[in-house]
Design a protein around this motif. Structure first.
Motif, PDB file in Angstrom:
ATOM      1  N   SER A  65      20.060  52.382  -7.547  1.00 38.68           N
ATOM      2  CA  SER A  65      19.045  52.962  -6.662  1.00 38.68           C
ATOM      3  C   SER A  65      18.900  54.476  -6.835  1.00 38.68           C
ATOM      4  O   SER A  65      17.985  55.081  -6.282  1.00 38.68           O
ATOM      5  CB  SER A  65      19.373  52.628  -5.201  1.00 38.68           C
ATOM      6  N   GLY A  68      18.769  37.786   0.357  1.00 37.80           N
ATOM      7  CA  GLY A  68      18.953  39.226   0.489  1.00 37.80           C
ATOM      8  C   GLY A  68      19.970  39.582   1.555  1.00 37.80           C
ATOM      9  O   GLY A  68      20.782  40.497   1.377  1.00 37.80           O
ATOM     10  N   PRO A  90      17.961  44.718  -0.200  1.00 38.57           N
ATOM     11  CA  PRO A  90      16.565  44.415   0.146  1.00 38.57           C
ATOM     12  C   PRO A  90      15.927  43.457  -0.855  1.00 38.57           C
ATOM     13  O   PRO A  90      16.432  43.271  -1.965  1.00 38.57           O
ATOM     14  CB  PRO A  90      15.885  45.788   0.109  1.00 38.57           C
ATOM     15  N   VAL A  91      14.820  42.854  -0.438  1.00 39.07           N
ATOM     16  CA  VAL A  91      14.086  41.937  -1.316  1.00 39.07           C
ATOM     17  C   VAL A  91      12.619  42.359  -1.380  1.00 39.07           C
ATOM     18  O   VAL A  91      12.065  42.896  -0.421  1.00 39.07           O
ATOM     19  CB  VAL A  91      14.189  40.476  -0.831  1.00 39.07           C
ATOM     20  N   LEU A 101      10.775  44.776  -2.579  1.00 41.98           N
ATOM     21  CA  LEU A 101      10.424  46.108  -2.082  1.00 41.98           C
ATOM     22  C   LEU A 101       9.066  46.574  -2.597  1.00 41.98           C
ATOM     23  O   LEU A 101       8.752  46.427  -3.771  1.00 41.98           O
ATOM     24  CB  LEU A 101      11.491  47.118  -2.515  1.00 41.98           C
ATOM     25  N   HIS A 136      16.423  45.956  -5.650  1.00 37.58           N
ATOM     26  CA  HIS A 136      16.062  44.862  -4.754  1.00 37.58           C
ATOM     27  C   HIS A 136      16.009  43.547  -5.528  1.00 37.58           C
ATOM     28  O   HIS A 136      16.032  43.539  -6.767  1.00 37.58           O
ATOM     29  CB  HIS A 136      14.707  45.133  -4.083  1.00 37.58           C
TER      30      HIS A 136
END
Length: 245
Positions: free
Chosen positions: A88, A138, A144-145, A147, A154
């Motif tokens: 990230s 997730g 997260p999924v 995104l 993600h």
């Protein structure tokens, strides 16, 4: 006469920039390789444990699924967390190809374990035949999924769909092995699930060639299970109304 001295037409800082960023990409690539290598080892362990479902009746799956969760999926979750934290920091679509297949395999192990009755919670106990949503996947992985609002690690829709095609292949194999174990009810349940899943796939507008080809291949898994059900019906081992479900 040609000037043999250094040219002042190119700013040397251009190459300093290229050198610095080239070295950064190499460092990022090396770190991603280390993280995904560890993740792949955990995936292999999980897949190895899950392979035992083909010789374990569904009534005796609970201890195996607990082992899968503890020794397979938990280490996967930890590795995915490490990957998410590191990845990230950098542009997602610049590097996601380095881990896409690994994440797909992780999602596959989670979906298969969930379908077999594992990964239950107090609010939603595990039950055979349960298909986890991408949001639930997730939550399990703590990432997260799908995104859209920021550039970060993600789980993608594509990875989820490809994992679904993977479990249809694994379940079609299990349907045949279940017959050998005398677990006819599981074979019938698998047949209904794969048919419903394939019908759902037909509603999707798939533009990615790889995803579309993999989804198209699901019909062969459906056919394989249908052949098993047909054979069982001929031998009067299942009621005719269940055979057509």
């Amino acid at each position: 006469m040609a000037n043999d001295g250094p040219s002042n037409m190119i700013d040397p800082s251009i190459f300093d920039y290229l050198k610095a960023h080239g070295e950064e990409e190499l460092e990022v690539g090396d770190q991603l390789h280390k993280i995904t290598a560890a993740l792949n080892r955990h995936v292999s362990t999980c897949q190895g444990l899950l392979s035992r479902i083909h010789s374990t009746p569904s009534s005796k799956l609970a201890p195996l699924l607990q082992q899968v969760e503890h020794e397979g999926i938990k280490p996967e979750i930890d590795s995915v967390g490490e990957l998410a934290q590191f990845a990230s920091k950098y542009p997602y679509y610049k590097y996601n190809g380095r881990w896409a297949r690994s994440i797909q395999n992780v999602v596959t192990t989670i979906l298969l374990t969930g379908w077999l009755g594992g990964l239950g919670t107090e609010s939603r106990p595990g039950e055979l035949g349960r298909l986890l949503t991408i949001e639930e996947v997730g939550q399990i992985l703590k990432v997260p999924v799908n995104l859209k609002d920021r550039d970060a690690f993600h789980i993608t829709i594509e990875e989820y769909i490809l994992a679904l095609t993977d479990i249809t292949e694994e379940l079609s194999r299990l349907s045949m092995n279940s017959v050998t174990m005398g677990d006819i009810d599981l074979t019938v349940r698998i047949s209904g699930f794969i048919k419903d899943l394939f019908a759902g796939f037909q509603l999707l507008n798939l533009k990615n060639d790889i995803v579309r080809k993999r989804v198209d291949a699901v019909k062969y898994h459906v056919k394989k299970v249908e052949d098993v059900i047909y054979d069982l019906s001929l031998r009067n081992l299942i009621p005719k109304n269940e055979a057509g479900s």
